[in-house]
Scaffold this motif. Structure first.
Motif, short mmCIF file in Angstrom:
data_model
loop_
_atom_site.label_atom_id
_atom_site.label_comp_id
_atom_site.label_asym_id
_atom_site.label_seq_id
_atom_site.Cartn_x
_atom_site.Cartn_y
_atom_site.Cartn_z
N GLU A 58 0.13 -7.07 16.33
CA GLU A 58 -0.42 -8.43 16.36
C GLU A 58 -0.27 -9.00 17.75
N LEU A 59 -1.24 -9.83 18.12
CA LEU A 59 -1.17 -10.63 19.34
C LEU A 59 -1.17 -12.08 18.91
N ASN A 60 -0.17 -12.83 19.32
CA ASN A 60 -0.08 -14.25 19.01
C ASN A 60 -0.23 -15.06 20.29
N VAL A 61 -1.02 -16.10 20.21
CA VAL A 61 -1.17 -17.01 21.34
C VAL A 61 -0.90 -18.42 20.84
N ASN A 62 0.10 -19.08 21.44
CA ASN A 62 0.44 -20.45 21.08
C ASN A 62 -0.19 -21.43 22.05
#
Lengths: 111, 114
Positions: free
Chosen positions: B75-79
Motif C-alpha cells: 500500500e501507498l498512503n499519502v496524508n
C-alpha cells in the motif's frame, strides 16, 4: 531526481523508418534499461544492458552503451504504428540500488 | 503467472484528504517499488519495500508512507494531500536477486487532487 536525460524530447517519423533515441546519465552505473509506456499507463521493460557491455540486440531493438561518455542509444528499426509510445531510459548504480528514470522521448510513427 | 495489479484505477480527492493506493505484486516477486509520474515527466522513485521493510526512499516527504504485507502486496498512503500530488502512481514488482534489473509495472492509479 532524474538520473537520465533522453534526447530528443519528441520524435515523429514515417512508418518503416528507423528511430533513434539517446540517453545521457550522470553517475557510474551497474546497468541501463529501456522501457516503453503507452498512453500514460504502465511501463514495459524492453531491454537491459550491463556496464561491461557495449551493444545488445532484441528483435528490432538495438541498444548501445558508452560508459566513457555516460550515454546510451536505442535504435528501433523498421518502425510500425504500434511503436508510437514514450520511451524511457533507466539506470541502477549498483545491484541493490533503486532504478531511476529519465524524462522520456515521445515517439510518434506517422502512417 | 499473475501480473501486477493496482487499485483503484482512478481516484479524485480534495486537498487535505488522505488516500490509500493498493498493489498486488507479480507472483513470485518479493520486492515492490512505488513511483510518481506527473504529466509529461518520467517516473520519480518514491520508495521500495522488501520483506515488509522499507528498502530505499526517494526525495518525498514523510506524508508519503507505505506498507508491504506477508504476501508481498503493498500500500501507498499519502496524508494531507496537496494539489501537486495529482499524478499517475505506479507500482512495480521485481523478483528476488534481480531487484534492479527489471521492473514489472502495474497500469497505475491516476490521482486527481482538487
Amino acid at each position: 531526481s532524474q538520473q537520465g536525460e533522453e534526447d530528443p524530447q519528441a520524435l515523429s517519423i514515417q512508418e518503416g523508418e528507423n528511430a533513434t533515441m539517446n540517453c545521457s546519465y550522470k553517475t557510474s552505473i551497474n546497468n541501463l534499461q529501456w522501457y516503453r509506456q503507452n498512453s500514460g499507463r504502465g511501463l514495459v521493460h524492453l531491454i537491459l544492458i550491463r556496464s561491461n557491455e557495449r551493444e545488445k540486440h532484441s528483435g528490432r531493438l538495438r541498444v548501445t552503451l558508452d560508459t566513457s561518455k555516460k550515454s546510451s542509444s536505442l535504435l528501433i528499426t523498421a518502425s510500425r504504428a504500434a511503436d508510437t509510445a514514450s520511451y524511457f531510459c533507466a539506470t541502477a548504480k549498483n545491484r541493490d540500488d533503486k532504478i531511476i528514470f529519465g524524462k522520456g522521448t515521445r515517439l510518434h510513427i506517422l502512417p | 503467472e499473475t501480473g501486477v495489479t493496482q487499485s483503484p484505477t482512478h481516484l479524485i480527492k480534495t486537498r487535505g484528504q488522505q488516500v490509500t493506493l493498493r498493489c498486488s505484486s507479480q507472483s513470485g516477486h518479493n520486492t515492490v517499488s512505488w513511483y510518481q509520474q506527473a504529466l509529461g515527466q518520467g517516473p520519480q522513485f518514491i520508495f521500495q519495500y522488501y520483506r515488509e521493510e522499507e528498502n530505499g526512499r526517494g526525495n518525498f516527504p514523510p506524508r508519503f508512507s507505505g506498507l508491504q504485507f506477508p504476501n508481498y502486496s503493498s500500500e501507498l498512503n499519502v496524508n494531507a494531500l496537496e494539489l501537486d500530488d495529482s499524478a499517475l502512481y505506479l507500482c512495480a514488482s521485481s523478483p528476488r536477486g534481480a531487484t534492479n534489473e527489471k521492473l514489472f509495472f502495474g497500469s497505475g492509479t491516476q490521482l486527481s487532487v482538487l
